[in-house]
Design a protein around this motif. Structure first.
Motif, PDB file in Angstrom:
ATOM      1  N   LEU A  88     -33.388  21.028  45.355  1.00 56.87           N
ATOM      2  CA  LEU A  88     -34.478  21.326  44.413  1.00 56.87           C
ATOM      3  C   LEU A  88     -35.604  22.090  45.102  1.00 56.87           C
ATOM      4  O   LEU A  88     -36.152  23.043  44.548  1.00 56.87           O
ATOM      5  N   LYS A  89     -35.927  21.684  46.324  1.00 52.91           N
ATOM      6  CA  LYS A  89     -36.974  22.377  47.094  1.00 52.91           C
ATOM      7  C   LYS A  89     -36.572  23.833  47.331  1.00 52.91           C
ATOM      8  O   LYS A  89     -37.384  24.753  47.150  1.00 52.91           O
ATOM      9  N   ASN A  90     -35.324  24.053  47.715  1.00 57.15           N
ATOM     10  CA  ASN A  90     -34.840  25.422  47.966  1.00 57.15           C
ATOM     11  C   ASN A  90     -34.819  26.263  46.690  1.00 57.15           C
ATOM     12  O   ASN A  90     -35.144  27.446  46.720  1.00 57.15           O
ATOM     13  N   ARG A 136     -36.847  25.876  44.124  1.00 61.19           N
ATOM     14  CA  ARG A 136     -38.252  26.193  43.832  1.00 61.19           C
ATOM     15  C   ARG A 136     -38.733  27.351  44.700  1.00 61.19           C
ATOM     16  O   ARG A 136     -39.422  28.241  44.227  1.00 61.19           O
ATOM     17  N   LYS A 137     -38.357  27.318  45.992  1.00 66.58           N
ATOM     18  CA  LYS A 137     -38.732  28.405  46.911  1.00 66.58           C
ATOM     19  C   LYS A 137     -38.198  29.751  46.415  1.00 66.58           C
ATOM     20  O   LYS A 137     -38.840  30.780  46.575  1.00 66.58           O
ATOM     21  N   GLN A 138     -37.000  29.716  45.817  1.00 68.23           N
ATOM     22  CA  GLN A 138     -36.360  30.938  45.326  1.00 68.23           C
ATOM     23  C   GLN A 138     -36.837  31.299  43.917  1.00 68.23           C
ATOM     24  O   GLN A 138     -36.409  32.300  43.350  1.00 68.23           O
ATOM     25  N   GLU A 168     -26.061  20.934  56.234  1.00 71.70           N
ATOM     26  CA  GLU A 168     -26.461  22.148  55.522  1.00 71.70           C
ATOM     27  C   GLU A 168     -25.578  23.338  55.866  1.00 71.70           C
ATOM     28  O   GLU A 168     -25.565  24.330  55.137  1.00 71.70           O
ATOM     29  N   LEU A 171     -32.796  16.527  46.816  1.00 73.77           N
ATOM     30  CA  LEU A 171     -34.192  16.920  47.048  1.00 73.77           C
ATOM     31  C   LEU A 171     -34.289  18.217  47.846  1.00 73.77           C
ATOM     32  O   LEU A 171     -35.124  19.080  47.534  1.00 73.77           O
ATOM     33  N   TYR A 172     -33.444  18.382  48.862  1.00 75.75           N
ATOM     34  CA  TYR A 172     -33.385  19.659  49.611  1.00 75.75           C
ATOM     35  C   TYR A 172     -33.059  20.803  48.655  1.00 75.75           C
ATOM     36  O   TYR A 172     -33.672  21.866  48.690  1.00 75.75           O
ATOM     37  N   GLU A 184     -31.037  12.780  49.302  1.00 75.52           N
ATOM     38  CA  GLU A 184     -31.724  13.696  50.213  1.00 75.52           C
ATOM     39  C   GLU A 184     -31.258  15.141  49.969  1.00 75.52           C
ATOM     40  O   GLU A 184     -32.069  16.065  49.917  1.00 75.52           O
ATOM     41  N   LYS A 212     -36.257  27.240  39.792  1.00 73.90           N
ATOM     42  CA  LYS A 212     -36.523  25.976  39.073  1.00 73.90           C
ATOM     43  C   LYS A 212     -37.993  25.699  39.057  1.00 73.90           C
ATOM     44  O   LYS A 212     -38.702  25.901  39.989  1.00 73.90           O
TER      45      LYS A 212
END
Length: 178
Positions: free
Chosen positions: A169-171, A173-175, A56, A166-167, A163, A178
Motif C-alpha cells: 500500500l505504501k509503494n 501511494r508513492k506511485q 521483496e 502495508l509495504y 507487513e 492508491k
C-alpha cells in the motif's frame, strides 16, 4: 472480480498460476514463488530465524520435504496417503492417537499413525489423493488446545503477510496508484 490484494497461501509449495499482475498487490506464501517475477512479495514459511520475513526480491527457502521438529519428530508427524485413491478419515482433529492406530483410509487401504499424539490437521473426506501426499499432521506434544488456536508459525506468517500488505500500500501511494 478485481481484488486490490491477493495472497496466495494454498500450501502447494509451488506456483500453480499466480501472476504478478493478478492484482495491484500480489503476495505469495512459501517456496515456489519469486518476488518481482511471480508476485510483489514472498513470505518465508520455513521455521527458524527468518520465519514470516517479507522477501521483496528473490524466493523463500526451497521446500526440503521435511517438516519442522516438534517434540523430537519431523517426518513421522505427517499422515501420508499410501497410494492413489479417495481419502476417508477415521481420526478427527483433536483426537488422541497412538502409533499404529488407523487414522484414515485411501480407498480400502489403512493409513496408520507413525507416532503417538493429537491429530492437528486432516484432509476432508472424499478428496482424491496421490501416493505419499500429505493428508494430515500429528502433534506429539498432545496438547488438544493447540488444535483450536493459532500456532506460532501461523502467527509469524500472518504477521509477515500483513507487513507485506502495508509495504504494498505504501509503494502504491508513492506511485500515485492508491
Amino acid at each position: 472480480y478485481k481484488p486490490d490484494i491477493i495472497i496466495d497461501a494454498i500450501m502447494a509449495k509451488k506456483n500453480i498460476n499466480t501472476k504478478i499482475d493478478d492484482a495491484p498487490i500480489v503476495i505469495a506464501v512459501g517456496p515456489g514463488f519469486t518476488a518481482k517475477k511471480d508476485c510483489d512479495y514472498v513470505i518465508e514459511t520455513k521455521r527458524g530465524h527468518f520465519l514470516g520475513k517479507v522477501i521483496e526480491e528473490g524466493s523463500a527457502i526451497k521446500n526440503t520435504g521435511v517438516p519442522g521438529n516438534i517434540g523430537g519428530y519431523t517426518i513421522e508427524r505427517i499422515i501420508r496417503a499410501n497410494g492413489d485413491g479417495v481419502f476417508k478419515s477415521v481420526a478427527k482433529i483433536g483426537d488422541f492417537v497412538k502409533k499404529g492406530d488407523i487414522v484414515a483410509y485411501v480407498d480400502d487401504r489403512e493409513v496408520t499413525a507413525l507416532i503417538d499424539g493429537i491429530v492437528r490437521g486432516m484432509l476432508h473426506d472424499g478428496i482424491v489423493v496421490t501416493d505419499k501426499m500429505k493428508c494430515g499432521d500429528i502433534d506429539p506434544r498432545a496438547e488438544q488446545s493447540h488444535c483450536f488456536s493459532i500456532s506460532d508459525k501461523s502467527r509469524a506468517i500472518g504477521g509477515g503477510a500483513l507487513e507485506a500488505v502495508l509495504y504494498g500500500l505504501k509503494n502504491l501511494r508513492k506511485q500515485g496508484k492508491k
